[in-house]
Design an enzyme around this catalytic site. Structure first.
Site, PDB file in Angstrom:
ATOM      1  N   ASN A 102       0.864  -1.187   0.000  1.00  0.00           N
ATOM      2  CA  ASN A 102       0.000   0.000   0.000  1.00  0.00           C
ATOM      3  C   ASN A 102       0.900   1.236   0.000  1.00  0.00           C
ATOM      4  O   ASN A 102       1.797   1.350   0.826  1.00  0.00           O
ATOM      5  CB  ASN A 102      -0.905  -0.010   1.239  1.00  0.00           C
TER       6      ASN A 102
ATOM      7  N   TYR B 139      -8.449  14.234   0.022  1.00  0.00           N
ATOM      8  CA  TYR B 139      -8.460  13.412   1.236  1.00  0.00           C
ATOM      9  C   TYR B 139      -8.248  14.266   2.470  1.00  0.00           C
ATOM     10  O   TYR B 139      -7.592  15.309   2.405  1.00  0.00           O
ATOM     11  CB  TYR B 139      -7.337  12.381   1.135  1.00  0.00           C
TER      12      TYR B 139
ATOM     13  N   GLU C  67     -12.961  10.508   8.583  1.00  0.00           N
ATOM     14  CA  GLU C  67     -12.031  10.422   7.457  1.00  0.00           C
ATOM     15  C   GLU C  67     -12.843  10.610   6.174  1.00  0.00           C
ATOM     16  O   GLU C  67     -13.907  10.011   6.029  1.00  0.00           O
ATOM     17  CB  GLU C  67     -11.341   9.061   7.463  1.00  0.00           C
TER      18      GLU C  67
ATOM     19  N   TYR D 192     -13.147  11.352   1.669  1.00  0.00           N
ATOM     20  CA  TYR D 192     -12.584  11.202   0.332  1.00  0.00           C
ATOM     21  C   TYR D 192     -13.499  11.852  -0.706  1.00  0.00           C
ATOM     22  O   TYR D 192     -14.717  11.671  -0.660  1.00  0.00           O
ATOM     23  CB  TYR D 192     -12.467   9.726  -0.060  1.00  0.00           C
TER      24      TYR D 192
ATOM     25  N   GLU E 122      -2.946   7.120  -4.508  1.00  0.00           N
ATOM     26  CA  GLU E 122      -2.775   5.914  -3.692  1.00  0.00           C
ATOM     27  C   GLU E 122      -2.796   4.663  -4.552  1.00  0.00           C
ATOM     28  O   GLU E 122      -3.502   4.606  -5.561  1.00  0.00           O
ATOM     29  CB  GLU E 122      -3.884   5.832  -2.644  1.00  0.00           C
TER      30      GLU E 122
END
Length: 293
Positions: A72, A113, A122, A124, A223
């Site tokens: 990741n 983000y 959180e 997005y 990402e």
């Protein structure tokens, strides 16, 4: 596969997390991490377990990055507002603009983000992806919003006892995901756009999502998960006076979408819909993205 929420956060002002604040609880000793501030922009590169080959070369409001054979990986740049301890409405009319050459090869996405605190959230705003549209089937549908010539699906998902900005915690994730991706897999996508971030926040609030917390950050994030790829972020700007310009519509649940997708402007690419994007895709779920974080 859930692209891991990246619990690494931009902390340039503070210590600099590009979206990656320095959260000791997030990165293990084996993780590869590089953070800083350049030209007033916070940035971070994070590579889980230091696996594969990665790079990030930041400039003042720009960066290049690449990744291969990783678990990741993320590279992001933006603004950290943590020291202000203010709600997004107090900070101003937040607008992010970007000019990016994005080449995903597999599971990857490009998004705005960030986090809020009190409550911990959180979030997005997803502009494009590779071979998997986040957040998959995870979470609840909360409607749609049309902004800047694109229509986004709004979703809410939950993370339980997962690493976060403030250590291990249970918290919601809020999503705006374009109905039509601005990128295609296995090719270089020329993406340029304006995102009225505050208007996404307004839409989430109207959908019943709690956006009353203090804003931690707003960043452009590239990402990848178990994939290869590269990006040339030629420019990213974050303003709080609405100067990024160009919101075409901020009406809640407006179904009309202007046909000004960047790929149509530049390459005449077809508007691949959700079903086309997902044909033959693996059933990767969000939890896979977060494993090991």
């Amino acid at each position: 596969m859930k692209l891991k929420g990246i619990q690494k956060i931009i902390g340039g002002t503070v210590s600099a997390m590009m979206i990656a604040a320095s959260i000791p609880a997030v990165a293990s000793a084996a993780d590869q991490q590089d953070r800083g501030n350049i030209g007033g922009y916070d940035y971070e590169m994070w590579n889980q377990n230091g696996q594969g080959q990665v790079s990030m070369n930041p400039g003042a409001g720009s960066f290049t990055c690449s990744w291969s054979n990783i678990e990741n990986f993320l590279a992001r740049m933006g603004k950290n507002y943590d020291s202000q301890k203010q709600n997004y409405k107090q900070i101003g009319n937040i607008v992010l603009t970007y000019d990016v050459e994005y080449t995903p090869r597999g599971n990857s996405y490009m998004c705005v983000y960030g986090w809020t605190r009190n409550p911990l959230v959180e979030y997005y705003i997803v502009e494009g992806w590779g071979d998997w549209r986040p957040p998959g089937n995870d979470g609840e549908n909360k409607g749609t919003v049309s902004l800047n010539g694109n229509t986004y699906d709004i979703r809410k998902s939950m993370r339980y006892n997962q690493p976060s900005l403030d250590g291990t915690a249970t918290f919601p994730q809020y999503w705006s995901v374009r109905q039509t991706s601005g990128s295609a897999n296995n090719q270089t996508n020329y993406m340029k756009g304006t995102i009225d971030v505050s208007k996404h926040f307004d839409a989430w609030s109207q959908a019943g999502l709690d956006m009353s917390g203090t804003l931690y950050e707003v960043s452009l994030n590239i990402e990848g998960y178990r994939s290869n790829g590269q990006a040339n972020v030629k420019s990213v700007t974050v303003s709080t006076d609405g100067s990024g310009g160009g919101a075409s519509s901020n009406d809640w649940n407006q179904g009309q979408e202007q046909n000004n997708d960047w790929n149509n402007w530049n390459n005449g690419q077809q508007n691949n819909d959700w079903n086309n994007w997902n044909n033959g895709q693996q059933n990767n779920d969000w939890n896979n993205w977060n494993n090991g974080q």
